[in-house]
Design an enzyme around this catalytic site. Structure first.
Site, PDB file in Angstrom:
ATOM      1  N   GLU A  72      -6.429 -10.351  -1.233  1.00  0.00           N
ATOM      2  CA  GLU A  72      -7.223 -10.128  -0.010  1.00  0.00           C
ATOM      3  C   GLU A  72      -8.707 -10.037  -0.353  1.00  0.00           C
ATOM      4  OE1 GLU A  72      -5.670  -6.843   2.297  1.00  0.00           O
ATOM      5  OE2 GLU A  72      -3.602  -7.440   1.944  1.00  0.00           O
ATOM      6  N   GLU A  94       0.801  -1.236   0.000  1.00  0.00           N
ATOM      7  CA  GLU A  94       0.000   0.000   0.000  1.00  0.00           C
ATOM      8  C   GLU A  94       0.826   1.275   0.000  1.00  0.00           C
ATOM      9  OE1 GLU A  94      -2.781  -0.463   3.228  1.00  0.00           O
ATOM     10  OE2 GLU A  94      -3.425  -2.423   2.532  1.00  0.00           O
TER      11      GLU A  94
HETATM   12  O1  G3I Z   1      -3.065  -6.137  18.766  1.00  0.00           O
HETATM   13  C1  G3I Z   1      -4.337  -6.161  19.407  1.00  0.00           C
HETATM   14  C2  G3I Z   1      -4.413  -7.312  20.330  1.00  0.00           C
HETATM   15  O2  G3I Z   1      -3.419  -7.193  21.308  1.00  0.00           O
HETATM   16  C3  G3I Z   1      -5.819  -7.394  20.927  1.00  0.00           C
HETATM   17  O3  G3I Z   1      -5.941  -8.591  21.614  1.00  0.00           O
HETATM   18  C4  G3I Z   1      -6.904  -7.351  19.843  1.00  0.00           C
HETATM   19  C5  G3I Z   1      -8.278  -7.275  20.420  1.00  0.00           C
HETATM   20  O4  G3I Z   1      -9.217  -6.987  19.391  1.00  0.00           O
HETATM   21  O5  G3I Z   1      -6.674  -6.243  19.017  1.00  0.00           O
HETATM   22  C6  G3I Z   1      -5.432  -6.374  18.400  1.00  0.00           C
HETATM   23  O6  G3I Z   1      -5.171  -5.579  17.288  1.00  0.00           O
HETATM   24  C7  G3I Z   1      -6.022  -5.725  16.178  1.00  0.00           C
HETATM   25  C8  G3I Z   1      -5.338  -6.557  15.095  1.00  0.00           C
HETATM   26  O7  G3I Z   1      -6.128  -6.519  13.909  1.00  0.00           O
HETATM   27  C9  G3I Z   1      -5.129  -8.003  15.472  1.00  0.00           C
HETATM   28  O8  G3I Z   1      -6.338  -8.644  15.724  1.00  0.00           O
HETATM   29  C10 G3I Z   1      -6.274  -4.325  15.698  1.00  0.00           C
HETATM   30  O9  G3I Z   1      -7.019  -3.617  16.663  1.00  0.00           O
HETATM   31  C11 G3I Z   1      -6.987  -4.333  14.390  1.00  0.00           C
HETATM   32  O10 G3I Z   1      -7.029  -3.004  13.881  1.00  0.00           O
HETATM   33  C12 G3I Z   1      -6.248  -5.222  13.406  1.00  0.00           C
HETATM   34  O11 G3I Z   1      -6.949  -5.198  12.187  1.00  0.00           O
HETATM   35  C13 G3I Z   1      -6.278  -5.741  11.092  1.00  0.00           C
HETATM   36  C14 G3I Z   1      -6.032  -4.653  10.057  1.00  0.00           C
HETATM   37  O12 G3I Z   1      -5.430  -5.228   8.911  1.00  0.00           O
HETATM   38  C15 G3I Z   1      -5.146  -3.547  10.593  1.00  0.00           C
HETATM   39  O13 G3I Z   1      -4.772  -2.668   9.582  1.00  0.00           O
HETATM   40  C16 G3I Z   1      -7.176  -6.803  10.490  1.00  0.00           C
HETATM   41  O14 G3I Z   1      -7.297  -7.883  11.402  1.00  0.00           O
HETATM   42  C17 G3I Z   1      -6.600  -7.304   9.169  1.00  0.00           C
HETATM   43  O15 G3I Z   1      -7.542  -8.099   8.516  1.00  0.00           O
HETATM   44  C18 G3I Z   1      -6.295  -6.123   8.270  1.00  0.00           C
HETATM   45  O16 G3I Z   1      -5.706  -6.580   7.083  1.00  0.00           O
HETATM   46  C19 G3I Z   1      -5.338  -5.586   6.123  1.00  0.00           C
HETATM   47  C20 G3I Z   1      -4.141  -6.125   5.377  1.00  0.00           C
HETATM   48  O17 G3I Z   1      -3.125  -6.471   6.268  1.00  0.00           O
HETATM   49  C21 G3I Z   1      -3.638  -5.106   4.338  1.00  0.00           C
HETATM   50  N1  G3I Z   1      -4.698  -4.668   3.478  1.00  0.00           N
HETATM   51  C22 G3I Z   1      -5.923  -4.195   4.127  1.00  0.00           C
HETATM   52  C23 G3I Z   1      -6.441  -5.272   5.096  1.00  0.00           C
HETATM   53  C24 G3I Z   1      -7.764  -4.852   5.690  1.00  0.00           C
HETATM   54  O18 G3I Z   1      -7.622  -3.727   6.517  1.00  0.00           O
END
Ligand code: G3I
Length: 391
Positions: A282, A171
């Protein structure tokens, strides 16, 4: 030859196979994604920590029965694998388990992602005294380059020969329409501090760490004309410098109206002109009301679709959009080598409000699953007589 059973029957059979964690064999065995598209491309899925640890046993059964490639939804991102600076800065446990999961189940293992502006700890872009690194300061630039080099050497080196594809840069392109003149995303600290150099170095260092690994540039919304143009500008400039970028990842976070079949076809044709394999990295299709406004201005069409009952209309539209997308993928199978869904079921998804995947929160296939299977080109059996007549 026996006609394929109805969706309902196959859904039931698949549900049994998933819930019992045992495959169904024989003439009534439900079609699977990986078998249906085996002559087209690999079928992948992004998996989360509970699946990697095999705690989500229904999820694991589905992953193993339907897919032959995996991506790590979060465990290999910088904040997860390298949360701290210094010699004790890495946490390899979940990433090691992820790679072991893929090998145990004979799946192609993808790494995601090495250089991204998101999910990267703040220390990466700060000097030891806490101030932000500045692109105008040569010493600061060198600090960031050294960190990137060390990170890539360590992470790619650790999984050398085991992770077959890496999202090296994620990205980095600007969003926006024709009026946006920057090719690269200015809000990214990588871009602000290092400019295009971080992309060039990231690919070179990843290639040094594992010369056999397929190195991918990965981005979203590259179907849209202006961003696609930027992608092509960037990749051609890398190719002119012999930077080892080896595949294009098109994330394809779609919705019910976007991309249209025409846009998808046009985008795949255009991206393929770079001469690199394309990976759909994705894939999901948001079917929430709000999700339509994210990518499409066509709010009226979305409002109409709610008229016949939100859930059944959304399911139907989801199936139509997945059918459209897969018909385009199959038409471009010469260039597409992998299609990866971003999550196992709707409940796992980062877009869970949009029920965007082929399987619902109880691991049951939805009509969209059937639409995807139907989008496959029939394999024409070559009989002895047809062979003879060809001579
Ligand atoms: O790290 C904390 C963890 O300690 C806690 O237990 C948990 C509770 O909900 O939250 C955790 O962080 C979350 C993380 O996912 C792991 O679950 C974040 O808040 C959350 O924002 C994060 O979201 C991820 C997102 O990327 C972040 O940008 C999504 O799961 C993931 O599907 C998403 O994937 C991205 C690709 O990598 C790149 N392209 C876009 C795609 C969708 O956003």
């Amino acid at each position: 030859m026996k006609k394929l059973s109805t969706f309902t029957t196959r859904a039931a059979a698949l549900a049994v196979s998933v819930l019992a964690a045992a495959p169904v064999f024989g003439a009534d065995a439900p079609a699977t994604l990986k078998d249906t598209f085996q002559n087209d491309f690999l079928m992948g899925v992004a998996i989360n920590n509970r699946q990697i640890m095999e705690e989500d046993t229904n999820g694991v059964a589905l992953i193993v029965s339907q897919y032959n490639a995996i991506s790590p939804e979060n465990v290999m991102k910088w904040e997860a694998i390298h949360p701290r600076a210094g010699t004790n800065g890495y946490d390899f446990g979940p990433a090691d388990a992820y790679v072991a999961f893929g090998e145990k189940h004979h799946m192609m293992v993808v790494g995601h992602t090495l250089a991204w502006h998101s999910q990267t700890p703040a220390w990466v872009f700060r000097a030891d005294d806490g101030r932000q690194l500045q692109g105008t300061n040569e010493a600061d630039r060198q600090i960031l380059l050294d960190r990137l080099h060390e990170h890539i050497q360590t992470v790619v080196g650790r999984y050398k020969g085991r992770v077959k594809v890496w999202d090296v840069v994620n990205e980095a392109l600007s969003d926006g329409g024709e009026n946006e003149t920057n090719v690269l995303r200015r809000q990214s600290p990588w871009v602000r501090i290092l400019g295009q150099e971080f992309i060039e170095k990231a690919f070179q260092w990843a290639h040094e760490a594992d010369p056999d690994c397929i190195l991918r540039y990965n981005d979203y919304s590259i179907e849209n004309g202006p961003k696609r143009k930027r992608l092509i500008t960037l990749i051609k400039s890398l190719q002119a410098k012999h930077i080892p970028v080896m595949a294009i990842g098109s994330q394809t976070h779609a919705n019910l109206n976007w991309p249209t079949p025409q846009l998808e076809d046009e985008a795949l044709t255009d991206i393929a002109s770079l001469g690199l394999p394309i990976h759909i990295t994705e894939l999901d299709v948001d079917s929430s009301q709000r999700g339509q406004r994210n990518q499409s201005a066509d709010v009226a069409a979305n409002a109409q679709s709610g008229g016949g009952g939100q859930v059944s209309a959304a399911d139907q539209k989801l199936a139509e959009q997945y059918g459209n997308l897969f018909r385009a993928f199959v038409n471009h199978r010469k260039d597409i080598k992998l299609v990866t869904f971003w999550g196992v079921n709707d409940r796992d998804s980062w877009r869970r409000n949009g029920n965007p995947l082929l399987f619902d929160g109880n691991w049951q296939p939805k009509p969209a699953f059937d639409a995807v299977i139907k989008a496959a080109k029939p394999v024409i059996a070559t009989t002895a007589s047809s062979k003879d007549s060809a001579h």
